[in-house]
Enzyme design. Structure first.
Site, PDB file in Angstrom:
ATOM      1  N   TYR A  53     -24.201   0.238  34.381  1.00 42.81           N
ATOM      2  CA  TYR A  53     -24.775   1.569  34.108  1.00 42.81           C
ATOM      3  C   TYR A  53     -23.908   2.357  33.120  1.00 42.81           C
ATOM      4  O   TYR A  53     -24.369   3.369  32.585  1.00 42.81           O
ATOM      5  CB  TYR A  53     -24.958   2.395  35.390  1.00 42.81           C
ATOM      6  CG  TYR A  53     -25.868   1.779  36.432  1.00 42.81           C
ATOM      7  CD1 TYR A  53     -26.655   0.665  36.143  1.00 42.81           C
ATOM      8  CD2 TYR A  53     -25.946   2.305  37.712  1.00 42.81           C
ATOM      9  CE1 TYR A  53     -27.471   0.097  37.102  1.00 42.81           C
ATOM     10  CE2 TYR A  53     -26.770   1.739  38.678  1.00 42.81           C
ATOM     11  CZ  TYR A  53     -27.524   0.632  38.375  1.00 42.81           C
ATOM     12  OH  TYR A  53     -28.327   0.070  39.333  1.00 42.81           O
ATOM     13  N   ILE A 227     -31.850   4.859  47.692  1.00 41.92           N
ATOM     14  CA  ILE A 227     -30.967   5.551  46.742  1.00 41.92           C
ATOM     15  C   ILE A 227     -31.779   6.148  45.598  1.00 41.92           C
ATOM     16  O   ILE A 227     -31.662   5.720  44.452  1.00 41.92           O
ATOM     17  CB  ILE A 227     -29.881   4.583  46.216  1.00 41.92           C
ATOM     18  CG1 ILE A 227     -30.494   3.195  45.908  1.00 41.92           C
ATOM     19  CG2 ILE A 227     -28.735   4.471  47.207  1.00 41.92           C
ATOM     20  CD1 ILE A 227     -29.555   2.246  45.178  1.00 41.92           C
ATOM     21  N   LYS A 229     -32.933   8.115  42.495  1.00 42.87           N
ATOM     22  CA  LYS A 229     -32.192   8.647  41.348  1.00 42.87           C
ATOM     23  C   LYS A 229     -32.828   9.961  40.906  1.00 42.87           C
ATOM     24  O   LYS A 229     -34.042  10.042  40.717  1.00 42.87           O
ATOM     25  CB  LYS A 229     -32.198   7.638  40.200  1.00 42.87           C
ATOM     26  CG  LYS A 229     -31.568   8.158  38.900  1.00 42.87           C
ATOM     27  CD  LYS A 229     -32.593   8.706  37.945  1.00 42.87           C
ATOM     28  CE  LYS A 229     -31.978   9.331  36.708  1.00 42.87           C
ATOM     29  NZ  LYS A 229     -33.017   9.961  35.840  1.00 42.87           N
ATOM     30  N   VAL A 231     -31.511  13.501  38.274  1.00 47.85           N
ATOM     31  CA  VAL A 231     -30.458  14.295  37.631  1.00 47.85           C
ATOM     32  C   VAL A 231     -30.830  15.782  37.685  1.00 47.85           C
ATOM     33  O   VAL A 231     -30.179  16.600  37.049  1.00 47.85           O
ATOM     34  CB  VAL A 231     -30.210  13.847  36.169  1.00 47.85           C
ATOM     35  CG1 VAL A 231     -29.649  12.433  36.150  1.00 47.85           C
ATOM     36  CG2 VAL A 231     -31.482  13.926  35.326  1.00 47.85           C
ATOM     37  N   ASN A 239     -34.682  15.401  47.779  1.00 46.73           N
ATOM     38  CA  ASN A 239     -34.658  13.990  48.192  1.00 46.73           C
ATOM     39  C   ASN A 239     -33.770  13.742  49.409  1.00 46.73           C
ATOM     40  O   ASN A 239     -33.908  12.712  50.074  1.00 46.73           O
ATOM     41  CB  ASN A 239     -34.207  13.099  47.028  1.00 46.73           C
ATOM     42  CG  ASN A 239     -35.244  13.044  45.917  1.00 46.73           C
ATOM     43  OD1 ASN A 239     -36.405  13.410  46.120  1.00 46.73           O
ATOM     44  ND2 ASN A 239     -34.830  12.595  44.735  1.00 46.73           N
TER      45      ASN A 239
HETATM   46  N1  LIG Z   1     -29.712  -3.405  41.986  1.00 42.40           N
HETATM   47  C1  LIG Z   1     -30.582  -3.277  41.001  1.00 42.40           C
HETATM   48  O1  LIG Z   1     -30.945  -4.253  40.317  1.00 42.40           O
HETATM   49  C2  LIG Z   1     -31.157  -1.932  40.689  1.00 42.40           C
HETATM   50  C3  LIG Z   1     -32.234  -1.816  39.798  1.00 42.40           C
HETATM   51  C4  LIG Z   1     -32.758  -0.559  39.553  1.00 42.40           C
HETATM   52  C5  LIG Z   1     -32.224   0.555  40.210  1.00 42.40           C
HETATM   53  N2  LIG Z   1     -31.160   0.429  41.062  1.00 42.40           N
HETATM   54  C6  LIG Z   1     -30.559   1.613  41.746  1.00 42.40           C
HETATM   55  O2  LIG Z   1     -31.606   2.318  42.427  1.00 42.40           O
HETATM   56  C7  LIG Z   1     -31.634   3.665  41.975  1.00 42.40           C
HETATM   57  C8  LIG Z   1     -33.047   4.242  42.071  1.00 42.40           C
HETATM   58  O3  LIG Z   1     -33.968   3.522  41.275  1.00 42.40           O
HETATM   59  P1  LIG Z   1     -34.531   4.054  39.875  1.00 42.40           P
HETATM   60  O4  LIG Z   1     -33.464   4.772  39.137  1.00 42.40           O
HETATM   61  O5  LIG Z   1     -35.147   2.885  39.216  1.00 42.40           O
HETATM   62  O6  LIG Z   1     -35.709   5.042  40.167  1.00 42.40           O
HETATM   63  P2  LIG Z   1     -36.352   5.941  41.315  1.00 42.40           P
HETATM   64  O7  LIG Z   1     -35.292   6.512  42.185  1.00 42.40           O
HETATM   65  O8  LIG Z   1     -37.446   5.143  41.928  1.00 42.40           O
HETATM   66  O9  LIG Z   1     -37.050   7.088  40.450  1.00 42.40           O
HETATM   67  C9  LIG Z   1     -36.317   7.900  39.585  1.00 42.40           C
HETATM   68  C10 LIG Z   1     -37.311   8.721  38.778  1.00 42.40           C
HETATM   69  O10 LIG Z   1     -38.006   9.622  39.635  1.00 42.40           O
HETATM   70  C11 LIG Z   1     -37.727  10.967  39.244  1.00 42.40           C
HETATM   71  N3  LIG Z   1     -37.568  11.726  40.491  1.00 42.40           N
HETATM   72  C12 LIG Z   1     -36.544  11.640  41.377  1.00 42.40           C
HETATM   73  N4  LIG Z   1     -36.761  12.434  42.453  1.00 42.40           N
HETATM   74  C13 LIG Z   1     -37.941  13.046  42.242  1.00 42.40           C
HETATM   75  C14 LIG Z   1     -38.701  13.979  43.014  1.00 42.40           C
HETATM   76  N5  LIG Z   1     -38.269  14.430  44.197  1.00 42.40           N
HETATM   77  N6  LIG Z   1     -39.877  14.418  42.484  1.00 42.40           N
HETATM   78  C15 LIG Z   1     -40.327  13.959  41.292  1.00 42.40           C
HETATM   79  N7  LIG Z   1     -39.658  13.071  40.521  1.00 42.40           N
HETATM   80  C16 LIG Z   1     -38.471  12.596  41.004  1.00 42.40           C
HETATM   81  C17 LIG Z   1     -36.481  10.913  38.417  1.00 42.40           C
HETATM   82  O11 LIG Z   1     -36.470  11.925  37.437  1.00 42.40           O
HETATM   83  P3  LIG Z   1     -35.281  13.056  37.371  1.00 42.40           P
HETATM   84  O12 LIG Z   1     -33.986  12.335  37.277  1.00 42.40           O
HETATM   85  O13 LIG Z   1     -35.634  13.848  36.155  1.00 42.40           O
HETATM   86  O14 LIG Z   1     -35.416  13.838  38.650  1.00 42.40           O
HETATM   87  C18 LIG Z   1     -36.624   9.556  37.736  1.00 42.40           C
HETATM   88  O15 LIG Z   1     -37.489   9.629  36.613  1.00 42.40           O
HETATM   89  C19 LIG Z   1     -31.060   3.556  40.549  1.00 42.40           C
HETATM   90  O16 LIG Z   1     -30.677   4.794  40.012  1.00 42.40           O
HETATM   91  C20 LIG Z   1     -29.922   2.602  40.773  1.00 42.40           C
HETATM   92  O17 LIG Z   1     -28.809   3.285  41.344  1.00 42.40           O
HETATM   93  C21 LIG Z   1     -30.634  -0.809  41.314  1.00 42.40           C
END
Ligand SMILES: NC(=O)c1ccc[n+]([C@@H]2O[C@H](COP(=O)([O-])OP(=O)(O)OC[C@H]3O[C@@H](n4cnc5c(N)ncnc54)[C@H](OP(=O)(O)O)[C@@H]3O)[C@@H](O)[C@H]2O)c1
Length: 260
Positions: A53, A227, A229, A231, A239
């Site tokens: 990251y 977890i 995400k 910002v 959340n």
């Molecule tokens: N191990 C792996 O291979 C792997 C792969 C992918 C991800 N991950 C981990 O998992 C975490 C989460 O997955 P992700 O980043 O793919 O996405 P996610 O948590 O499913 O979604 C994040 C998106 O949703 C928005 N969001 C967050 N809370 C919200 C809410 N309450 N209302 C409306 N929109 C909301 C965020 O925008 P804003 O930021 O603008 O709020 C962002 O665009 C990652 O950050 C990472 O740490 C791990």
């Protein structure tokens, strides 16, 4: 000021991990720093990053400057698959970048080259035994790959972090992890499905919460670490605000039913 603390799950002997934490994928250094500080301020105690990251330094600085005791915060980072064979130098670089003496959970980010790599898992066990990380696990491993590294070493991963959301629900996956004593941690709770699904929207309206909060609460009810995400300070706070309502058995079954 802590307003909310997540329940925890025991992932290894005497080691507990919050069920709800903050993801940081695609957060720039400044975004990651600000998001982690905001999250810790409202009560998050689990932060997920990865060497890939590119924000480990910002995450570590936010942890150090939060004013919270280090032992109150659970920090996860991950070995890039291409660094298999260079495990020790990779974790030492992560610790240096973060300015931390240990991490709490170190994961193999993906099966290197698609392989389980018991040799890499051996190095993970050594890192744990050497005190560089409190717990070790994997990410994006299949049950067969979990068995391969467990069979080769006698040590099962504490956690497998996989893509997980209502649209991906699969009872066999839950059972496969439970039977192996491996805690399931989900990534992309929102991105891996449709948060506008009518089932989620209806349940959200009934509880006076958002569909995002219903998805997170569903993870908590299943005992799956999540977890999300964000910002944005308001979304970061929302959340974590998922402990003031419960889903009943019928609601959980309907959400499970979104799995295809
Ligand atoms: N191990 C792996 O291979 C792997 C792969 C992918 C991800 N991950 C981990 O998992 C975490 C989460 O997955 P992700 O980043 O793919 O996405 P996610 O948590 O499913 O979604 C994040 C998106 O949703 C928005 N969001 C967050 N809370 C919200 C809410 N309450 N209302 C409306 N929109 C909301 C965020 O925008 P804003 O930021 O603008 O709020 C962002 O665009 C990652 O950050 C990472 O740490 C791990």
């Amino acid at each position: 000021m802590s307003t909310n603390l997540s329940p925890t799950v025991e992932i290894a002997d005497g080691i507990t991990m919050p069920l709800v934490g903050l993801g940081t994928w695609q957060a720039s250094d400044q975004e990651a720093y600000d998001a982690v500080r905001a999250a810790l301020d409202v009560g998050y105690r689990l932060i997920d990053t990865a060497t890939l990251y590119g924000n480990e330094a910002a995450v570590g600085r936010a942890v150090r400057e939060s004013g919270l005791p280090r032992e109150d915060i659970f920090v996860t980072t991950k070995l890039p698959p291409r660094n298999a064979g260079r495990e020790r130098e990779t974790i030492e670089a992560s610790l240096k970048a973060m300015g931390l003496e240990h991490i709490d959970l170190w994961l193999i980010h993906w099966p290197p080259g698609g392989e389980a790599r018991p040799d890499t898992w051996e190095r993970f066990i050594e890192a744990r035994d050497g005190g560089l990380t409190r717990a070790i696990g994997v990410s994006n491993y299949s049950p067969a790959q979990l068995d391969e590294i467990t069979g080769a070493t006698g040590i099962a991963p504490a956690v497998n972090q996989i893509e997980w959301a209502p649209a991906l629900y699969d009872a066999a996956t839950v059972a496969a992890h439970r039977n192996r004593g491996v805690t399931l941690e989900g990534w992309s709770p929102f991105n891996a499905g449709d948060v506008r699904d009518p089932v989620l929207v209806e349940i959200a309206e009934r509880h006076g919460v958002s569909a995002h909060q219903v998805i997170l609460r569903w993870h908590v009810e299943l005992g799956v670490v999540v977890i999300p995400k964000s910002v944005d300070p308001a979304r970061i706070a929302a959340n974590l605000d998922v402990f003031g309502f419960r889903l009943d058995g019928d609601e959980i079954a309907r959400i499970d039913g979104l799995g295809r």
